[in-house]
Write an enzyme that holds these catalytic residues in place. Structure first.
Site, PDB file in Angstrom:
ATOM      1  N   ASN A  58      -6.605   6.177  10.528  1.00 46.18           N
ATOM      2  CA  ASN A  58      -7.869   6.571  11.139  1.00 46.18           C
ATOM      3  C   ASN A  58      -8.510   5.421  11.917  1.00 46.18           C
ATOM      4  OD1 ASN A  58     -10.522   8.198  11.285  1.00 46.18           O
ATOM      5  ND2 ASN A  58     -11.137   6.397  10.113  1.00 46.18           N
ATOM      6  N   SER A  76      -7.058   2.732  13.088  1.00 45.92           N
ATOM      7  CA  SER A  76      -6.207   2.393  14.231  1.00 45.92           C
ATOM      8  C   SER A  76      -6.418   3.358  15.390  1.00 45.92           C
ATOM      9  CB  SER A  76      -4.733   2.405  13.815  1.00 45.92           C
ATOM     10  OG  SER A  76      -4.465   1.423  12.840  1.00 45.92           O
ATOM     11  N   ASP A  92       0.813  -1.216   0.000  1.00 47.22           N
ATOM     12  CA  ASP A  92       0.000   0.000   0.000  1.00 47.22           C
ATOM     13  C   ASP A  92       0.845   1.264   0.000  1.00 47.22           C
ATOM     14  OD1 ASP A  92      -2.392  -1.345  -0.098  1.00 47.22           O
ATOM     15  OD2 ASP A  92      -2.672  -1.368   2.069  1.00 47.22           O
ATOM     16  N   ALA A 151      -7.049   3.033   7.352  1.00 48.11           N
ATOM     17  CA  ALA A 151      -5.624   3.082   7.668  1.00 48.11           C
ATOM     18  C   ALA A 151      -5.414   3.646   9.077  1.00 48.11           C
ATOM     19  CB  ALA A 151      -4.888   3.885   6.601  1.00 48.11           C
ATOM     20  N   ALA A 189      -5.606   9.796  20.700  1.00 49.74           N
ATOM     21  CA  ALA A 189      -5.362   9.769  22.147  1.00 49.74           C
ATOM     22  C   ALA A 189      -5.795  11.074  22.813  1.00 49.74           C
ATOM     23  CB  ALA A 189      -3.885   9.481  22.437  1.00 49.74           C
ATOM     24  N   ALA A 229     -11.408   6.450   1.398  1.00 52.14           N
ATOM     25  CA  ALA A 229     -10.414   5.446   1.006  1.00 52.14           C
ATOM     26  C   ALA A 229      -9.349   5.269   2.074  1.00 52.14           C
ATOM     27  CB  ALA A 229      -9.769   5.836  -0.322  1.00 52.14           C
TER      28      ALA A 229
END
Length: 254
Positions: free
Chosen positions: A158, A160, A44, A156, A179, A152
């Site tokens: 985001n 996580s 990726d 990723a 966090a 899209a």
């Protein structure tokens, strides 16, 4: 129409370089500006790099996974490539445009296909003021950072960071806190695709922040503006039934 002229590019990984040699010998190697399709061999990260480097060519890019995750890639196979390209479904992605201003007054413009993120660059938490379309929506977010992503890119960084996965056809952006300490329970917001998001860094000298657009960083930012860039489009090719919409749905059930 079956693409006849194929331009191959590959990451530096040995397995990708081996695939490049095999595929170029079998199908020929066309200079990228003259190609009907570009085939990217890697993961990726390499696909994002390829899209950035070829965005001015307006040529569709078909990824074949020679990396790890391969969310943006198709499966690798040496046989039937021209037939796969002829049958592939095209997805159009509009990236994000970032304008970052540093404490020294420098202005940096970047394009991001997945996300633009702001991250604390020191031991102390970042303090961010958030505005949307010129209206202040949050006076102070105390956090490790924040990001804005496209549909899209929503699977990723985001995802996580506990942000939502967005349907590929949704005209929205996700703004996700990384966090967050205060407001402690605030995770983020969904915004219209047309929104202009602005982050102002509070006490930037004491609490330095860096901005990152698909891995390209700007340090010591004092303000960052993010919006969708409709003038730029990236053309991705996927095998039938394995487009981004299906991948986004599948990602939520693993």
């Amino acid at each position: 129409m079956t693409p006849q002229r194929i331009g191959f590019v590959a990451s530096n990984a040995p397995v990708a370089q081996e695939a490049l040699n095999v595929m170029a010998a079998r199908y020929g190697q066309c200079p990228l500006p003259e190609a009907d399709a570009i085939v990217a061999l890697g993961g990726d990260g390499f696909m994002l790099q390829t899209l950035h480097e070829t965005q001015s060519l307006d040529i569709p890019v078909y990824g074949m996974n020679r990396g790890t995750v391969g969310f943006l890639m198709n499966g690798y196979a040496e046989d039937g490539l021209r037939e796969r390209l002829a049958e592939a479904e095209e997805e159009i992605l509009n990236p994000l445009a970032m304008t970052a201003v540093t404490g020294a007054g420098e202005v940096f413009h970047r394009i991001a296909i997945n996300e633009v993120s702001l991250l604390r660059a020191g031991p102390q938490a970042a303090w961010l003021k958030i505005s949307v379309d010129g209206k202040v929506r949050m006076e102070e977010l105390v956090c490790d950072g924040a990001l804005v992503c496209t549909p899209a890119g929503s699977t990723a960084y985001n995802y996580s960071a506990h942000g939502p996965i967005l349907p590929i056809g949704a005209d929205v952006l996700a703004l996700t806190a990384i966090a967050p300490f205060r407001p402690r329970r605030w995770r983020g917001a969904l915004l219209p695709k047309t929104a202009l998001v602005r982050f102002d860094v509070i006490d930037a000298q004491k609490r330095p922040v860096m901005a990152d657009a698909d891995g390209r960083s700007v340090r010591d930012v004092v303000s960052v503006e993010i919006r969708t860039e409709p003038a730029v489009r990236h053309r991705l090719l996927f095998d039938p039934g394995h487009g981004l919409e299906e991948r986004l749905i599948r990602e939520q059930f693993v």
